[in-house]
Write a protein that holds these residues in place. Structure first.
Motif, short mmCIF file in Angstrom:
data_model
loop_
_atom_site.label_atom_id
_atom_site.label_comp_id
_atom_site.label_asym_id
_atom_site.label_seq_id
_atom_site.Cartn_x
_atom_site.Cartn_y
_atom_site.Cartn_z
N ALA A 52 0.84 -1.20 0.00
CA ALA A 52 0.00 0.00 0.00
C ALA A 52 0.88 1.26 0.00
O ALA A 52 0.59 2.24 -0.69
CB ALA A 52 -0.92 0.01 1.21
N HIS A 53 1.96 1.20 0.76
CA HIS A 53 2.89 2.33 0.80
C HIS A 53 3.53 2.54 -0.56
O HIS A 53 3.68 3.68 -1.03
CB HIS A 53 3.96 2.10 1.86
N ARG A 54 3.90 1.45 -1.22
CA ARG A 54 4.51 1.56 -2.53
C ARG A 54 3.52 2.16 -3.55
O ARG A 54 3.89 2.96 -4.40
CB ARG A 54 4.98 0.19 -3.02
N THR A 55 2.25 1.75 -3.44
CA THR A 55 1.23 2.31 -4.33
C THR A 55 1.12 3.82 -4.15
O THR A 55 0.98 4.57 -5.13
CB THR A 55 -0.13 1.65 -4.04
N ASP A 56 1.20 4.28 -2.92
CA ASP A 56 1.16 5.72 -2.65
C ASP A 56 2.36 6.42 -3.28
O ASP A 56 2.24 7.52 -3.84
CB ASP A 56 1.14 5.99 -1.14
N LEU A 57 3.54 5.80 -3.16
CA LEU A 57 4.74 6.40 -3.73
C LEU A 57 4.66 6.48 -5.25
O LEU A 57 5.09 7.47 -5.86
CB LEU A 57 5.98 5.59 -3.32
N VAL A 58 4.09 5.45 -5.87
CA VAL A 58 3.93 5.45 -7.33
C VAL A 58 3.01 6.60 -7.74
O VAL A 58 3.29 7.31 -8.72
CB VAL A 58 3.37 4.11 -7.82
N ALA A 59 1.93 6.79 -7.00
CA ALA A 59 1.01 7.88 -7.31
C ALA A 59 1.69 9.23 -7.15
O ALA A 59 1.50 10.14 -7.97
CB ALA A 59 -0.23 7.80 -6.41
#
Length: 274
Positions: A139-146
């Motif tokens: 979930a944290h990685r998804t936020d960073l991608v966004a």
């Protein structure tokens, strides 16, 4: 309104960017078949729709490395357990079903049907702590991608306003060397003053691969624009800051990816899955 089933079988053809999931009933009829992005919100939406189809859902996954980590973690968090259907088994079973070409949808259907006919596949047990850890990390990685997408869009927008030739010259979402260039040089005049040889050396000293090609492309863009546009100095400062932030963000994402891999490898069946 479709009648709720007693039980259904959901087959997942897993992939890095997306999964294809197909759900069949006790007769083998397809009830649900969709492409699902490998993203928490997309997976949760699909999970809710599938769980609404029946009282009991039997999950089967054709796992491909860490690409299924988030999917498995979310299934475990919702009290669902999947079995592992090896790719070799899917390939053999595919011959029993009609279809002209290999597609994700067809493979997902075959996985579901194989699980419906057989009950000897190994269950994938995701320990609660591991599921939580993977869910948090992904979930944290998804936020960073966004965040990265937003920053790149902002960088390109600002750069277009003062140096459109350079904005068109590189794919900043995939070219680290171009971002390094922007940390030091953002205007046509500055690039022309530096010159190709010194710019190449400057890039090479900062670990840019193909430094000469980057310098050549940047200089060609600078030669194409002799006019200094209004707001150039402020825009250059913003572009330099954004480029530096993007490089730092890329390093953070690499560390997160490494942590996800290491966490995944603590899975009791990680060797089989990989």
């Amino acid at each position: 309104m479709n009648e709720r089933k007693t039980q259904v079988w959901a087959g997942v053809d897993a992939g890095k960017g997306h999964h294809w999931t197909a759900v069949v009933d006790e007769t083998g009829a397809t009830l649900w078949s969709k492409k699902v992005d490998n993203d928490e919100s997309a997976i949760l939406t699909a999970l809710g729709e599938i769980l609404d189809l029946a009282d009991e859902v039997h999950w089967a996954v054709d796992i491909s490395g860490t690409s299924s980590a988030l999917l498995l973690a979310l299934l475990a968090a919702h009290g669902q357990q999947a079995v592992y259907v090896p790719g070799r088994t899917v390939n053999r079973m595919s011959g029993a079903y009609r279809g002209e070409a290999k597609t994700d949808a067809r493979d997902a259907y075959v996985i579901a049907e194989t699980a419906r006919h057989r009950n000897d596949f190994t269950a994938i047990d995701v320990p609660a702590q591991l599921a939580v850890d993977l869910a948090l990390l992904t979930a944290h990685r998804t936020d960073l991608v966004a965040d990265r997408v937003r920053m790149i869009n902002r960088l390109r927008d600002v750069l277009t306003g003062v140096f459109p030739a350079l904005e068109r010259a590189f794919d900043y979402s995939a070219h680290k060397g171009a971002l390094v260039l922007l940390t030091g040089y953002q205007t046509p005049a500055a690039i022309r003053r530096r010159g190709r040889a010194r710019l190449t050396a400057w890039l090479a000293n900062r670990g840019v691969r193909g430094a000469d090609a980057v310098a050549e492309t940047a200089l060609a863009a600078a030669q194409a624009q002799q006019t200094a546009l209004p707001g150039e100095d402020v825009a250059a400062q913003i572009v330099a800051e954004l480029a530096g932030q993007l490089l730092a963000l890329d390093d953070r994402m690499k560390r997160i990816d490494k942590q996800i891999r290491e966490t995944f490898r603590s899975h009791p069946q990680a060797e089989i899955i990989e």
